[in-house]
Write an enzyme that holds these catalytic residues in place. Structure first.
Site, PDB file in Angstrom:
ATOM      1  CB  THR A   1     -45.993  23.764 -21.060  1.00  0.00           C
ATOM      2  OG1 THR A   1     -45.625  24.677 -20.041  1.00  0.00           O
ATOM      3  CG2 THR A   1     -47.250  23.059 -20.637  1.00  0.00           C
ATOM      4  CB  THR A   2     -40.671  25.379 -20.912  1.00  0.00           C
ATOM      5  OG1 THR A   2     -41.471  26.189 -20.063  1.00  0.00           O
ATOM      6  CG2 THR A   2     -39.589  26.215 -21.553  1.00  0.00           C
ATOM      7  CD1 TRP A   3     -37.981  19.131 -23.360  1.00  0.00           C
ATOM      8  CD2 TRP A   3     -38.912  17.808 -21.811  1.00  0.00           C
ATOM      9  NE1 TRP A   3     -37.427  17.874 -23.492  1.00  0.00           N
ATOM     10  CE2 TRP A   3     -37.991  17.045 -22.550  1.00  0.00           C
ATOM     11  CE3 TRP A   3     -39.613  17.190 -20.768  1.00  0.00           C
ATOM     12  CZ2 TRP A   3     -37.758  15.699 -22.284  1.00  0.00           C
ATOM     13  CZ3 TRP A   3     -39.385  15.851 -20.504  1.00  0.00           C
ATOM     14  CH2 TRP A   3     -38.463  15.108 -21.257  1.00  0.00           C
TER      15      TRP A   3
ATOM     16  CG  HIS B   1     -51.098  26.914 -18.309  1.00  0.00           C
ATOM     17  ND1 HIS B   1     -50.280  25.834 -18.534  1.00  0.00           N
ATOM     18  CD2 HIS B   1     -50.271  27.978 -18.151  1.00  0.00           C
ATOM     19  CE1 HIS B   1     -49.005  26.236 -18.519  1.00  0.00           C
ATOM     20  NE2 HIS B   1     -48.980  27.524 -18.298  1.00  0.00           N
TER      21      HIS B   1
ATOM     22  CB  SER C   1     -41.877  22.302 -10.579  1.00  0.00           C
ATOM     23  OG  SER C   1     -41.421  23.094 -11.631  1.00  0.00           O
TER      24      SER C   1
ATOM     25  NE  ARG D   1     -37.094  23.220  -9.480  1.00  0.00           N
ATOM     26  CZ  ARG D   1     -36.847  22.195  -8.659  1.00  0.00           C
ATOM     27  NH1 ARG D   1     -35.903  22.287  -7.763  1.00  0.00           N
ATOM     28  NH2 ARG D   1     -37.573  21.078  -8.728  1.00  0.00           N
TER      29      ARG D   1
ATOM     30  N   GLY E   1     -35.466  19.593 -13.873  1.00  0.00           N
ATOM     31  CA  GLY E   1     -35.974  18.728 -14.935  1.00  0.00           C
ATOM     32  C   GLY E   1     -35.821  17.247 -14.630  1.00  0.00           C
TER      33      GLY E   1
HETATM   34  P1  PAP Z   1     -44.701  26.734 -17.151  1.00  0.00           P
HETATM   35  O1  PAP Z   1     -46.021  26.122 -17.037  1.00  0.00           O
HETATM   36  O2  PAP Z   1     -44.511  27.878 -16.215  1.00  0.00           O
HETATM   37  O3  PAP Z   1     -44.345  27.060 -18.545  1.00  0.00           O
HETATM   38  P2  PAP Z   1     -43.286  24.303 -17.369  1.00  0.00           P
HETATM   39  O4  PAP Z   1     -42.353  24.537 -18.468  1.00  0.00           O
HETATM   40  O5  PAP Z   1     -44.531  23.546 -17.689  1.00  0.00           O
HETATM   41  O6  PAP Z   1     -43.641  25.648 -16.659  1.00  0.00           O
HETATM   42  O7  PAP Z   1     -42.551  23.481 -16.219  1.00  0.00           O
HETATM   43  C1  PAP Z   1     -41.296  23.811 -15.732  1.00  0.00           C
HETATM   44  C2  PAP Z   1     -40.635  22.505 -15.353  1.00  0.00           C
HETATM   45  O8  PAP Z   1     -40.173  21.835 -16.527  1.00  0.00           O
HETATM   46  C3  PAP Z   1     -39.409  22.716 -14.470  1.00  0.00           C
HETATM   47  O9  PAP Z   1     -39.338  21.562 -13.637  1.00  0.00           O
HETATM   48  P3  PAP Z   1     -38.511  21.492 -12.280  1.00  0.00           P
HETATM   49  O10 PAP Z   1     -38.832  22.732 -11.509  1.00  0.00           O
HETATM   50  O11 PAP Z   1     -38.976  20.247 -11.590  1.00  0.00           O
HETATM   51  O12 PAP Z   1     -37.083  21.407 -12.667  1.00  0.00           O
HETATM   52  C4  PAP Z   1     -38.309  22.752 -15.499  1.00  0.00           C
HETATM   53  O13 PAP Z   1     -37.022  22.524 -14.991  1.00  0.00           O
HETATM   54  C5  PAP Z   1     -38.774  21.621 -16.417  1.00  0.00           C
HETATM   55  N1  PAP Z   1     -38.141  21.716 -17.730  1.00  0.00           N
HETATM   56  C6  PAP Z   1     -37.929  22.822 -18.484  1.00  0.00           C
HETATM   57  N2  PAP Z   1     -37.289  22.516 -19.605  1.00  0.00           N
HETATM   58  C7  PAP Z   1     -37.044  21.185 -19.569  1.00  0.00           C
HETATM   59  C8  PAP Z   1     -36.394  20.260 -20.440  1.00  0.00           C
HETATM   60  N3  PAP Z   1     -35.832  20.674 -21.555  1.00  0.00           N
HETATM   61  N4  PAP Z   1     -36.358  18.963 -20.089  1.00  0.00           N
HETATM   62  C9  PAP Z   1     -36.929  18.515 -18.948  1.00  0.00           C
HETATM   63  N5  PAP Z   1     -37.559  19.350 -18.064  1.00  0.00           N
HETATM   64  C10 PAP Z   1     -37.616  20.659 -18.373  1.00  0.00           C
END
Ligand code: PAP
Length: 308
Positions: free
Chosen positions: A53-55, A117, A147, A270, A272
Site C-alpha cells: 500500500t505504501t508503494w 485495510h 514482510s 524493506r 520490495g
Molecule cells: P503497510 O500495510 O504497513 O503500509 P505496505 O506498504 O503495504 O505496508 O507493505 C510493505 C511492503 O511493501 C514491504 O515489503 P517487503 O517487506 O517484502 O520488502 C516494502 O518493502 C514494500 N514496498 C514499499 N515501498 C515499495 C516500493 N516503492 N516498491 C516495491 N515495494 C515496496
C-alpha cells in the site's frame, strides 16, 4: 459478534474478521462505519497490511498530482507516502490521538486520496454506494507473511523495551492469518468482478513485472489517463522510477522519524521483491500455505503468483 481468548489479548470476531480488543483499531473501525461519508470524487487504496500500500500511495499520489508540479518538486520528496494518503483507521479515526484528526478530511484537496485495510464487508456504506473509486492491492501471502514478520519484529524491538514483554507477544496462528487473508482478498475480488468501474484489483507481482501497463490501467481507471504527449515524454517511466523502492528508500524523508508515534518511517521500505519468502519459510510451511491457497481460490478465477 463472538469472542475467543488469544494468548496476549482478547480477540473479537466482527463481520467475519478477528480484531484484537487491546488495540484501538477495532474501535476505530466502528467509528469509521458510524462517521465517515465518502464523496464521489474520493479515491481509496485498500488492501491488507504489507501488500504494497505504501508503494501504491506514492504511485497514486504522483499520478494524480502530475500536472500540479514536476516530479523533481514532488511533495513525496518531503513527505512519507503515508503522510500524503491518510489511512482512515490509523491516521484519521484513531482514538489513540488526542486531537480530532477527522477535521483534516475537509481540508484535503479533491480528489481526496485515502486508504484503509478494512474488509469490503466492513467499509462504510457510502464508499460502496457513492461514485468513489477503490484500488485494491493484493500480494502473494508468503511474501506478506515474511514482510509482516520483519515489520513486527522491528516494531516490537523499538517500542517494547522490556524483554519479557517482547517475549509475550504472540503472533496469530498461520491458519487464522490465512483465513482472514483469503476472505479479505476474495471479497474485493468479487466486488471488482461485479463492479469493474468501481473496484480495480491490482497485484503487487504484476506491478513489479509490468509497471507501465498497470500504471496506465490505474490512471485510466481513475479518469486521469496519460496523454500520448505524456507517453512520448516518458512521464509514466519517470513516475515508476521515482516511486521505485530504491529511490524511495534513499530519500532522507523516508529514512528518519516515525509515523503515528511508533512506526519508523524506514520500516515501510524493506526489500520490495517477489519471492523473498524462499529465503525464510520452510518447505513444510510453503506446502501448507500453498495447499490452503489452492483450496480457497479454486473456482474463483483468481490466481496469485509466488514467483515472477
Ligand atoms: P503497510 O500495510 O504497513 O503500509 P505496505 O506498504 O503495504 O505496508 O507493505 C510493505 C511492503 O511493501 C514491504 O515489503 P517487503 O517487506 O517484502 O520488502 C516494502 O518493502 C514494500 N514496498 C514499499 N515501498 C515499495 C516500493 N516503492 N516498491 C516495491 N515495494 C515496496
Amino acid at each position: 459478534m463472538s469472542t475467543m481468548r488469544g494468548l496476549t489479548s482478547k480477540l473479537v470476531m466482527y463481520e467475519n474478521f478477528w480484531y484484537m480488543t487491546n488495540s484501538s483499531i477495532f474501535r476505530n473501525v466502528l467509528s469509521i462505519q458510524k462517521n465517515f461519508v465518502a464523496k464521489d470524487t474520493d479515491i481509496f487504496i485498500t488492501g491488507l497490511p504489507k501488500t504494497g500500500t505504501t508503494w501504491l500511495k506514492s504511485l497514486l499520489y504522483a499520478i494524480v498530482n502530475r500536472t500540479n508540479h514536476p516530479i523533481n518538486q514532488s511533495p513525496l520528496l518531503s513527505h512519507h507516502p503515508q503522510e500524503l494518503v491518510y489511512n482512515l483507521e490509523s491516521d484519521v479515526y484513531n482514538e489513540a490521538f488526542d486531537y480530532p484528526r477527522p477535521n483534516n478530511l475537509n481540508e484535503l484537496p479533491s480528489p481526496r486520496l485515502l486508504s484503509t485495510h478494512i474488509s469490503y464487508m466492513s467499509i462504510p456504506e457510502s464508499i460502496k454506494t457513492s461514485g468513489c473509486r477503490i484500488l485494491y492491492i493484493c500480494r502473494n501471502p508468503l511474501d506478506v507473511i515474511v514482510s509482516a514478520y520483519y515489520f513486527t519484529l522491528g516494531f516490537v524491538k523499538n517500542t517494547i523495551k522490556d524483554k519479557d514483554d517482547q517475549d509475550s507477544i504472540v503472533l496469530p496462528r498461520l491458519e487464522d492469518f490465512y483465513e482472514d487473508f483469503c476472505d479479505h482478498v476474495l471479497e474485493y475480488w468479487k466486488a471488482s468482478l461485479e463492479r469493474p468501474d468501481k473496484v480495480l484489483f491490482l497485484k503487487y507481482e504484476d506491478l513489479i513485472d509490468h509497471p507501465v501497463l498497470h500504471l496506465k490501467r490505474l490512471a485510466e481507471f481513475i479518469g486521469m489517463p496519460f496523454s500520448s504527449k505524456e507517453d512520448n515524454e516518458g512521464v509514466v517511466q519517470q513516475i515508476i522510477d521515482f516511486c521505485s523502492i530504491k529511490n524511495m528508500k534513499g530519500l532522507d524523508v523516508n529514512k528518519n522519524g516515525v509515523i503515528n508515534k511508533f512506526f519508523e518511517k524506514k520500516s515501510y521500505f524493506r526489500k520490495g521483491e517477489v519471492g523473498d519468502w524462499a529465503n525464510h519459510l520452510t518447505p513444510f510451511m510453503v506446502e501448507r500455505i500453498d495447499r490452503l491457497m489452492q483450496e480457497k481460490l479454486e473456482g474463483t478465477g483468481l490466481s496469485l503468483k509466488l514467483h515472477l
